[in-house]
Design an enzyme around this catalytic site. Sequence first.
Site, PDB file in Angstrom:
ATOM      1  N   GLU A 126     -16.317  10.496   3.636  1.00 20.17           N
ATOM      2  CA  GLU A 126     -17.663  10.804   3.159  1.00 20.17           C
ATOM      3  C   GLU A 126     -18.704   9.968   3.899  1.00 20.17           C
ATOM      4  O   GLU A 126     -19.762  10.452   4.287  1.00 20.17           O
ATOM      5  CB  GLU A 126     -17.744  10.547   1.649  1.00 20.17           C
ATOM      6  CG  GLU A 126     -19.035  11.026   1.027  1.00 20.17           C
ATOM      7  CD  GLU A 126     -19.030  10.862  -0.480  1.00 20.17           C
ATOM      8  OE1 GLU A 126     -20.087  11.096  -1.072  1.00 20.17           O
ATOM      9  OE2 GLU A 126     -17.981  10.497  -1.050  1.00 20.17           O
ATOM     10  N   ARG A 186       0.612   6.488  -1.504  1.00 20.12           N
ATOM     11  CA  ARG A 186       1.283   7.248  -2.562  1.00 20.12           C
ATOM     12  C   ARG A 186       2.208   8.331  -2.013  1.00 20.12           C
ATOM     13  O   ARG A 186       3.083   8.815  -2.723  1.00 20.12           O
ATOM     14  CB  ARG A 186       0.268   7.819  -3.557  1.00 20.12           C
ATOM     15  CG  ARG A 186      -0.469   6.702  -4.302  1.00 20.12           C
ATOM     16  CD  ARG A 186      -1.298   7.114  -5.491  1.00 20.12           C
ATOM     17  NE  ARG A 186      -2.036   8.347  -5.366  1.00 20.12           N
ATOM     18  CZ  ARG A 186      -2.584   8.988  -6.385  1.00 20.12           C
ATOM     19  NH1 ARG A 186      -2.479   8.511  -7.603  1.00 20.12           N
ATOM     20  NH2 ARG A 186      -3.251  10.100  -6.198  1.00 20.12           N
TER      21      ARG A 186
END
Length: 170
Positions: A95, A58
């Site tokens: 994560e 993006r």
Amino acid sequence: MNLQDYIRDIQDFPKPGIGFKDITPLLLSPEATAFCLETLVNSLQNQKIDKVIGVESRGFFFGMLLAQKLNAGFIPVRKPKKLPFETISASYELEYGTDTLEMHVDAIQPGDKILIHDDVLATGGTAKAVCELVEQLGGEIVQMNFLMELSFLNGREKLGSKEIFAALTY
């Protein structure tokens, strides 16, 4: 113009518990896109930029527009094995596990003034990895700019004293 009107919140995407900021309504509006581009450019206060980095994927949308507007070269930073020439790489923590970003070895010359652009500053891991790539090749980071900053994730803390601008802050 309020850019927040052009950001759509999608709950539980891409997985449960995540609130995703969808920029496609912004991209659908030529007026909002132009306003956002001018906001990002104006944050540079006429600083010289040689190259703009857009971070997959993006970050490519406004990264390319910024490069054109600033009369600068564009550098795509991508996931592994997506670039066809010799690359350098930097890894960062997710994560669960790690990920890697790559850039062509000849993308930056020592002393080049670099603008790093991505859509979101979240935890700062991706942005920090891109900084490492720029610094490996001797580039000078003028600014890191983002469409949005998720300030509650404290991404700025990983980036030290680098100049950071976000068109929107959540």
